[in-house]
Design a protein around this motif. Structure first.
Motif, PDB file in Angstrom:
ATOM      1  N   ASP A  59       0.960  -1.137  -0.031  1.00 21.94           N
ATOM      2  CA  ASP A  59      -0.051   0.026  -0.048  1.00 21.94           C
ATOM      3  C   ASP A  59       0.715   1.185  -0.196  1.00 21.94           C
ATOM      4  N   ASN A  60       2.111   1.279   0.599  1.00 17.92           N
ATOM      5  CA  ASN A  60       2.845   2.409   0.614  1.00 17.92           C
ATOM      6  C   ASN A  60       3.741   2.674  -0.801  1.00 17.92           C
ATOM      7  N   TRP A  61       3.369   1.815  -1.787  1.00 16.05           N
ATOM      8  CA  TRP A  61       4.047   1.891  -3.130  1.00 16.05           C
ATOM      9  C   TRP A  61       3.246   3.013  -3.799  1.00 16.05           C
ATOM     10  N   ASP A  62       4.163   3.788  -4.731  1.00 12.88           N
ATOM     11  CA  ASP A  62       3.504   4.716  -5.653  1.00 12.88           C
ATOM     12  C   ASP A  62       3.511   3.972  -7.052  1.00 12.88           C
ATOM     13  N   VAL A  63       2.407   3.309  -7.518  1.00 20.14           N
ATOM     14  CA  VAL A  63       2.269   2.298  -8.630  1.00 20.14           C
ATOM     15  C   VAL A  63       1.728   3.369  -9.580  1.00 20.14           C
ATOM     16  N   HIS A  64       2.239   2.972 -10.935  1.00 21.93           N
ATOM     17  CA  HIS A  64       1.630   3.685 -12.148  1.00 21.93           C
ATOM     18  C   HIS A  64       1.439   2.654 -13.093  1.00 21.93           C
ATOM     19  N   ILE A  65       0.252   2.542 -13.501  1.00 25.03           N
ATOM     20  CA  ILE A  65       0.056   1.438 -14.547  1.00 25.03           C
ATOM     21  C   ILE A  65      -0.331   2.178 -15.802  1.00 25.03           C
ATOM     22  N   SER A  66       0.947   2.249 -16.690  1.00 28.10           N
ATOM     23  CA  SER A  66       0.855   2.736 -18.114  1.00 28.10           C
ATOM     24  C   SER A  66       0.280   1.802 -19.308  1.00 28.10           C
ATOM     25  N   GLU A  67      -0.898   1.574 -19.350  1.00 20.97           N
ATOM     26  CA  GLU A  67      -1.621   1.093 -20.250  1.00 20.97           C
ATOM     27  C   GLU A  67      -1.820   1.757 -21.364  1.00 20.97           C
ATOM     28  N   ILE A  68      -1.555   0.897 -22.722  1.00 20.44           N
ATOM     29  CA  ILE A  68      -1.870   1.532 -23.968  1.00 20.44           C
ATOM     30  C   ILE A  68      -2.965   2.352 -24.123  1.00 20.44           C
ATOM     31  N   LYS A  69      -2.940   3.197 -24.919  1.00 17.35           N
ATOM     32  CA  LYS A  69      -4.484   4.073 -25.057  1.00 17.35           C
ATOM     33  C   LYS A  69      -5.685   3.314 -25.408  1.00 17.35           C
ATOM     34  N   GLY A  70      -5.538   2.376 -26.194  1.00 17.41           N
ATOM     35  CA  GLY A  70      -6.499   1.479 -26.755  1.00 17.41           C
ATOM     36  C   GLY A  70      -6.731   0.118 -25.997  1.00 17.41           C
ATOM     37  N   PHE A  71      -6.278   0.351 -24.743  1.00 17.49           N
ATOM     38  CA  PHE A  71      -6.558  -0.930 -23.904  1.00 17.49           C
ATOM     39  C   PHE A  71      -7.932  -1.553 -23.739  1.00 17.49           C
ATOM     40  N   ASN A  72      -8.932  -0.667 -23.578  1.00 15.92           N
ATOM     41  CA  ASN A  72     -10.245  -1.166 -23.449  1.00 15.92           C
ATOM     42  C   ASN A  72     -10.937  -1.031 -24.718  1.00 15.92           C
ATOM     43  N   THR A  73     -10.441  -0.751 -25.840  1.00 15.11           N
ATOM     44  CA  THR A  73     -11.337  -0.555 -26.963  1.00 15.11           C
ATOM     45  C   THR A  73     -12.042  -1.879 -27.159  1.00 15.11           C
ATOM     46  N   PRO A  74     -13.487  -1.676 -27.360  1.00 13.00           N
ATOM     47  CA  PRO A  74     -14.315  -2.810 -27.577  1.00 13.00           C
ATOM     48  C   PRO A  74     -13.937  -3.860 -28.848  1.00 13.00           C
TER      49      PRO A  74
ATOM     50  N   ASN B 285      -6.777  -5.323 -28.647  1.00 13.68           N
ATOM     51  CA  ASN B 285      -6.828  -4.532 -27.253  1.00 13.68           C
ATOM     52  C   ASN B 285      -6.022  -5.239 -26.173  1.00 13.68           C
ATOM     53  N   GLY B 286      -6.227  -4.665 -24.844  1.00 13.61           N
ATOM     54  CA  GLY B 286      -5.442  -5.317 -23.831  1.00 13.61           C
ATOM     55  C   GLY B 286      -5.970  -6.507 -23.233  1.00 13.61           C
ATOM     56  N   HIS B 287      -7.215  -7.150 -24.060  1.00 10.97           N
ATOM     57  CA  HIS B 287      -7.577  -8.283 -23.560  1.00 10.97           C
ATOM     58  C   HIS B 287      -7.586  -9.424 -24.622  1.00 10.97           C
ATOM     59  N   GLY B 288      -6.685  -9.206 -25.926  1.00 15.59           N
ATOM     60  CA  GLY B 288      -6.294  -9.832 -26.752  1.00 15.59           C
ATOM     61  C   GLY B 288      -7.378 -10.147 -27.913  1.00 15.59           C
ATOM     62  N   GLU B 289      -8.259  -9.227 -27.810  1.00 16.61           N
ATOM     63  CA  GLU B 289      -9.391  -9.078 -28.723  1.00 16.61           C
ATOM     64  C   GLU B 289      -9.155  -8.293 -29.910  1.00 16.61           C
ATOM     65  N   ILE B 290      -9.808  -8.559 -31.063  1.00 16.38           N
ATOM     66  CA  ILE B 290      -9.661  -7.871 -32.191  1.00 16.38           C
ATOM     67  C   ILE B 290     -10.486  -6.534 -32.072  1.00 16.38           C
ATOM     68  N   CYS B 291     -10.150  -5.264 -32.061  1.00 16.96           N
ATOM     69  CA  CYS B 291     -11.089  -4.258 -31.885  1.00 16.96           C
ATOM     70  C   CYS B 291     -10.824  -3.346 -33.123  1.00 16.96           C
TER      71      CYS B 291
END
Length: 415
Positions: free
Chosen positions: A22-37, A239-245
């Motif tokens: 909890d005391n770590w400063d965590v940055h998740i740098s996902e790609i912009k299109g990570f959650n594209t449908p 996308n970030g879930h292995g799907e064709i978007c």
């Protein structure tokens, strides 16, 4: 903090839950299109029927007596089944006999696939209904001439014997070519060992071109694809879930230019500097995890920090006739240049991978001989890096295919 790390590409795509103190400063740098449908099967079909710079397959293939569908191999994330079905329907509408449609897997210099691999890419029914062949990098090629850079172009004979030629692949950033997709399915995909070796001599394992829109290797590949007569290319974005978007189709140069422009934005991610811990995850190419061990990803790490390279897939490490080690006493593949190593500024270099093969894994992850350690469970990783002090962390969930906002700073300098 908990995060679902993308994992197991083409093997269920189930993420692995990881956690940080909890005391770590965590940055998740996902790609912009990570959650594209995800595209539906109907949307994929519509994309195939809306080509850029070319006729629809059903029109372009009219009068052809045979057709080949080239697909990328199991080390690449493309789910090909819905695309292949759309292509086959158009070929049949064009009048190509079903028995004269076959698949060739664009292995390049990778190892051959088996039935289970074919099914993961194409589904059980297509594997039963149509011929599926591995590309043989050593034999059975047709020589077509040389490129303007004097690379001899030799292409798979079964590909060249087809009247109509279609290829399917994925576009994402690539450290040698700049971007995958486009003509890369031809060179290296279905080229001979002589052709590939000559083309790949334009780079070294230390070169870096992630997101570079034009490289010499890519230019040669496009010349090769034009020489061999590639009629139609389909490139998808994942996308970030292995799907064709997103899907682009048509003339391989025209669609690829548009696709790469879209990809540069879709795969863009934020560079996070001055970190105590960097986690670079190779989700879409876990068999070649070193694709996520790049200068731009190492650059955020402070001196004395901990670097984690993650790659989790039951497939394990790649088999490669150019860059593999091929034994501890052998000279290695034709372009063997040594393993990627732990750098001087790293306190710990940790490979977080559940499925590896000792001996085979060093060329594709980080060399144990240089001080890297391999751990199969996240708890084992934390036990090494958690000393009770606060830390700044960046996680790059798709490091092997991303384009960081400072990537261009690491491109080879022109003379």
């Amino acid at each position: 903090m908990k995060y679902n790390l993308p994992s197991n590409s083409l093997y269920g795509d189930e993420p692995i839950e990881i956690s940080f103190p909890d005391n770590w400063d965590v940055h998740i740098s996902e790609i912009k299109g990570f959650n594209t449908p995800e595209l539906t099967a109907d949307e994929i079909r519509e994309g195939v029927a809306s080509p850029i710079g070319a006729e629809r397959i059903k029109d372009g293939a009219r009068g052809s007596k045979s057709a080949v569908i080239i697909i990328d191999d199991i080390t690449r994330p493309t789910p090909c089944e819905h695309i292949a079905r759309a292509v086959i329907d158009e070929l049949l509408e064009a009048g190509v006999p079903k028995e004269n449609i076959w698949f060739v897997v664009a292995l390049g210099t990778h190892g051959a696939m088996n039935r289970a691999d074919f099914v993961r890419k194409l589904g059980d029914e297509l594997v039963e209904e149509f011929e599926v062949h591995n590309h043989n990098v050593f034999f059975n090629h047709v020589y077509l001439g040389n490129t303007s850079h004097n690379v001899p172009i030799e292409i798979n004979s079964d590909v060249m014997s087809a009247d109509y030629k279609v290829a399917i692949g994925t576009t994402m950033a690539h450290s040698y070519f700049g971007f995958g997709g486009g003509a890369k399915c031809i060179l290296p995909g279905v080229s001979s060992i002589r052709t590939i070796t000559r083309n790949h001599s334009y780079t070294t394992p230390s070169d870096f071109n992630m997101g570079n829109p034009m490289t010499l290797m890519r230019n040669d590949a496009e010349q090769a694809a034009r020489m061999m007569g590639l009629d139609f290319k389909i490139d998808v974005i994942i996308n970030g879930h292995g799907e064709i978007c997103k899907l682009f189709a048509g003339d391989f140069e025209a669609e690829s230019r548009v696709c790469c422009e879209y990809a540069a934005d879709h795969y863009s991610a934020k560079f996070v500097p001055d970190c105590d811990v960097v986690l670079a995850n190779s989700y879409l190419k876990p068999a070649e995890a070193c694709c996520a061990y790049t200068p731009e990803v190492i650059a955020p790490l402070r001196s004395g920090g901990d670097f984690i390279l993650a790659a989790n897939s039951p497939f394990g490490p790649c088999v490669h006739y150019l860059y593999d080690k091929w034994g501890h006493s052998a000279p290695g593949g034709l372009m063997w240049a040594g393993c990627y190593t732990k750098t001087a500024k790293m306190k710990n270099a940790i490979v977080f991978a559940e499925y590896t093969v000792k001996g085979m894994r060093d060329p594709w992850y980080i060399d144990e001989g240089s001080g890297a350690v391999y751990k199969r469970k996240w708890e084992e990783v934390l036990a090494i890096i958690d000393d009770g002090t606060p830390k700044k962390v960046v996680v790059y969930p798709m490091a092997e295919g991303q384009v960081l906002d400072n990537s261009h700073e690491f491109y080879p300098k022109k003379a």
